[in-house]
Enzyme design. Structure first.
Site, PDB file in Angstrom:
ATOM      1  N   ASP A   8       5.603 -21.370  34.060  1.00 20.35           N
ATOM      2  CA  ASP A   8       4.600 -20.362  34.359  1.00 20.35           C
ATOM      3  C   ASP A   8       5.074 -19.662  35.630  1.00 20.35           C
ATOM      4  OD1 ASP A   8       1.974 -19.055  34.407  1.00 20.35           O
ATOM      5  OD2 ASP A   8       1.593 -20.338  36.134  1.00 20.35           O
ATOM      6  N   ASP A 160       0.293 -24.495  36.050  1.00 20.99           N
ATOM      7  CA  ASP A 160      -0.678 -24.874  37.087  1.00 20.99           C
ATOM      8  C   ASP A 160      -2.120 -24.791  36.629  1.00 20.99           C
ATOM      9  OD1 ASP A 160      -0.634 -22.050  36.928  1.00 20.99           O
ATOM     10  OD2 ASP A 160      -1.320 -21.844  38.997  1.00 20.99           O
TER      11      ASP A 160
END
Length: 212
Positions: A8, A160
């Site tokens: 990400d 996350d």
């Protein structure tokens, strides 16, 4: 055997929170949403995306257009956003160990490329899979695997957020969740990642174990 690490971007690789808060608050003032403040940020980290919308007065159907506007506005901030501490070393170490590194993000590819160019890190990333959809990462992971002829056991995703973990489970991909990003530890644990990382060095150690 694991050969690919997919990251990400915002919150995981890039410390973009400050820029995102500033840009969001500018949009919030125009649209009548509640602003992000030092007082409510930590509380919001423990909530789902839909619950965050309720707290901030954002109709859920505004999310797609809000994501597009944020992505467009982030372009000008890319040269002021840093990597999280230890991330450049992690990327270089993984690359040196023969790993192929990808970025899969709801941010715009042109923004990420501008960031990497400013950080002189373009050469570390093999490819990108980007979409403004906040809930399409499982589909994006499947598309990445199909395009690169990968089996689920050949990659790990590093993210996350709770939704990252859910998407990886749906796609059958192992996932490492990082504690320094958007979602609180409680949200990450609730989704059940394969590993929780306190530092970038933890990611390197985990990938090393899984790739041997």
């Amino acid at each position: 055997m694991m050969t690919h690490v997919v990251f990400d971007f915002d919150g995981t690789l890039a410390d973009s929170l400050g820029a995102i808060v500033q840009l969001y608050n500018a949009l919030a003032e125009k649209s009548g949403y509640r602003p992000l403040t030092a007082d409510n940020l930590e509380e919001l980290r423990a909530l789902s995306i839909l619950d965050r919308c309720k707290r901030m007065g954002i109709p859920p159907y505004h999310l797609p257009s809000l994501a597009v506007q944020m992505g467009r506005n982030l372009r000008s901030a890319m040269t002021s956003i840093p990597f999280h501490e230890g991330i450049p070393e992690l990327l270089r170490d993984l690359k040196a160990r023969g790993m192929e590194l990808f970025i899969l993000s709801s941010n715009k590819e042109e923004n990420i490329r501008a960031f990497l160019k400013h950080q002189a890190a373009e050469h570390l990333i093999t490819g990108f899979h980007c979409s403004s959809s906040l809930f399409g990462k499982a589909r994006m992971l499947r598309a990445l695997m199909k395009a690169n002829r990968l089996r689920p056991d050949q990659l790990v995703y590093v993210g996350d957020e709770h939704r990252d973990i859910v998407a990886c489970k749906e796609a059958g991909v192992r996932v490492i969740a990082v504690r320094w990003g958007a979602d609180a530890d409680s949200r990450l644990r609730e989704a059940g990642p394969d590993f929780l990382a306190d530092t970038p060095a933890d990611i390197l150690a985990c990938v090393s174990r899984w790739s041997t």
